[in-house]
Motif scaffolding. Structure first.
Motif, mmCIF file in Angstrom:
data_model
loop_
_atom_site.group_PDB
_atom_site.id
_atom_site.type_symbol
_atom_site.label_atom_id
_atom_site.label_comp_id
_atom_site.label_asym_id
_atom_site.label_seq_id
_atom_site.Cartn_x
_atom_site.Cartn_y
_atom_site.Cartn_z
ATOM 1 N N ARG A 1 0.845 -1.196 0.000
ATOM 2 C CA ARG A 1 0.000 0.000 0.000
ATOM 3 C C ARG A 1 0.877 1.241 0.000
ATOM 4 N NH1 ARG A 1 -3.541 -3.403 2.703
ATOM 5 N NH2 ARG A 1 -5.688 -3.172 2.027
ATOM 6 N N HIS A 2 0.308 2.334 -0.490
ATOM 7 C CA HIS A 2 0.990 3.630 -0.437
ATOM 8 C C HIS A 2 0.540 4.362 0.816
ATOM 9 C CE1 HIS A 2 -2.696 5.662 -1.763
ATOM 10 N NE2 HIS A 2 -2.825 4.663 -2.647
ATOM 11 N N GLY A 3 1.185 5.483 1.099
ATOM 12 C CA GLY A 3 0.946 6.209 2.350
ATOM 13 C C GLY A 3 -0.510 6.482 2.669
ATOM 14 N N TYR A 4 -1.234 7.096 1.735
ATOM 15 C CA TYR A 4 -2.629 7.416 2.002
ATOM 16 C C TYR A 4 -3.454 6.152 2.196
ATOM 17 C CZ TYR A 4 -7.276 9.458 1.643
ATOM 18 O OH TYR A 4 -8.573 9.813 1.899
ATOM 19 N N ARG B 1 3.750 8.055 -5.765
ATOM 20 C CA ARG B 1 3.235 7.199 -4.698
ATOM 21 C C ARG B 1 4.242 6.090 -4.448
ATOM 22 N NH1 ARG B 1 -3.237 6.198 -5.542
ATOM 23 N NH2 ARG B 1 -3.854 8.300 -4.958
ATOM 24 N N ARG B 2 4.640 5.960 -3.194
ATOM 25 C CA ARG B 2 5.533 4.884 -2.799
ATOM 26 C C ARG B 2 4.700 3.802 -2.127
ATOM 27 N NH1 ARG B 2 9.640 9.165 -0.903
ATOM 28 N NH2 ARG B 2 11.041 9.169 -2.689
ATOM 29 N N TYR B 3 4.845 2.611 -2.625
ATOM 30 C CA TYR B 3 4.139 1.458 -2.078
ATOM 31 C C TYR B 3 5.116 0.659 -1.215
ATOM 32 C CZ TYR B 3 0.217 2.255 -5.217
ATOM 33 O OH TYR B 3 -0.870 2.788 -5.859
ATOM 34 N N TYR B 4 4.661 0.287 -0.031
ATOM 35 C CA TYR B 4 5.474 -0.490 0.901
ATOM 36 C C TYR B 4 4.876 -1.873 1.069
ATOM 37 C CZ TYR B 4 7.475 4.026 2.084
ATOM 38 O OH TYR B 4 8.101 5.245 2.014
ATOM 39 N N GLU C 1 7.359 2.405 -6.892
ATOM 40 C CA GLU C 1 6.931 3.802 -6.954
ATOM 41 C C GLU C 1 6.143 3.993 -8.238
ATOM 42 O OE1 GLU C 1 10.448 6.138 -4.576
ATOM 43 O OE2 GLU C 1 10.717 5.838 -6.721
ATOM 44 N N GLU C 2 5.048 4.715 -8.129
ATOM 45 C CA GLU C 2 4.205 5.007 -9.295
ATOM 46 C C GLU C 2 3.857 6.485 -9.289
ATOM 47 O OE1 GLU C 2 0.659 2.623 -9.061
ATOM 48 O OE2 GLU C 2 1.740 0.754 -9.413
ATOM 49 N N LEU D 1 10.408 -0.784 0.393
ATOM 50 C CA LEU D 1 9.728 -0.111 -0.699
ATOM 51 C C LEU D 1 9.437 -1.150 -1.771
ATOM 52 C CD1 LEU D 1 8.805 2.613 -1.868
ATOM 53 C CD2 LEU D 1 11.086 2.817 -2.867
ATOM 54 N N TYR E 1 4.975 8.640 8.273
ATOM 55 C CA TYR E 1 6.270 8.516 7.605
ATOM 56 C C TYR E 1 7.400 8.276 8.596
ATOM 57 C CZ TYR E 1 4.080 9.009 3.177
ATOM 58 O OH TYR E 1 3.291 8.756 2.074
#
Length: 123
Positions: free
Chosen positions: A17-20, A67-70, A59-60, A56, A42
């Protein structure tokens, strides 16, 4: 493990998922009791990355924003599993104590004195 770290790891347990997306998932998982601010999120992500619990994934760019997906690492899955088991054991112990407390006879409680004693005098 902090409550924020636990819920972030839990949010990442099923998919990257990304941050949001993590913020929304944490709020949903906690029934609204945990609402992370962006700075807190963060900070938690940085610490979990440094600890090797997440990485990580990708990234998109979407709508001009990065958007960074973790995702969880194997160590992250192990840490989340261990913490969930520790919390479950604690909850079980608490429930057991509560049940024992309900079964155990408590001290006799006398009604408060409201006035003169049986013979009409003061006790």
């Amino acid at each position: 493990m902090t409550q924020a770290a636990f819920f972030v790891l839990t949010a990442l347990a099923d998919q990257p998922r990304h941050g949001y997306g993590i913020l929304r998932e944490v709020e949903e998982l906690s029934d609204g009791t945990v609402r992370l601010r962006v700075g807190t999120l963060y900070g938690v992500l940085d610490r979990l990355t440094a600890d090797g619990l997440i990485v990580l994934d990708r990234e998109e760019v979407q709508q001009g924003r990065l958007r960074r997906y973790y995702r969880l690492t194997d160590e992250g899955i192990q840490a989340l599993t261990a913490e969930a088991e520790r919390m479950a054991a604690g909850a079980s112990a608490a429930k057991e104590r509560i049940a024992e407390g309900r079964r155990a006879p408590g001290p006799a409680v006398l009604p408060p004195s409201t006035g003169p004693g049986l013979a009409g005098g003061l006790a």
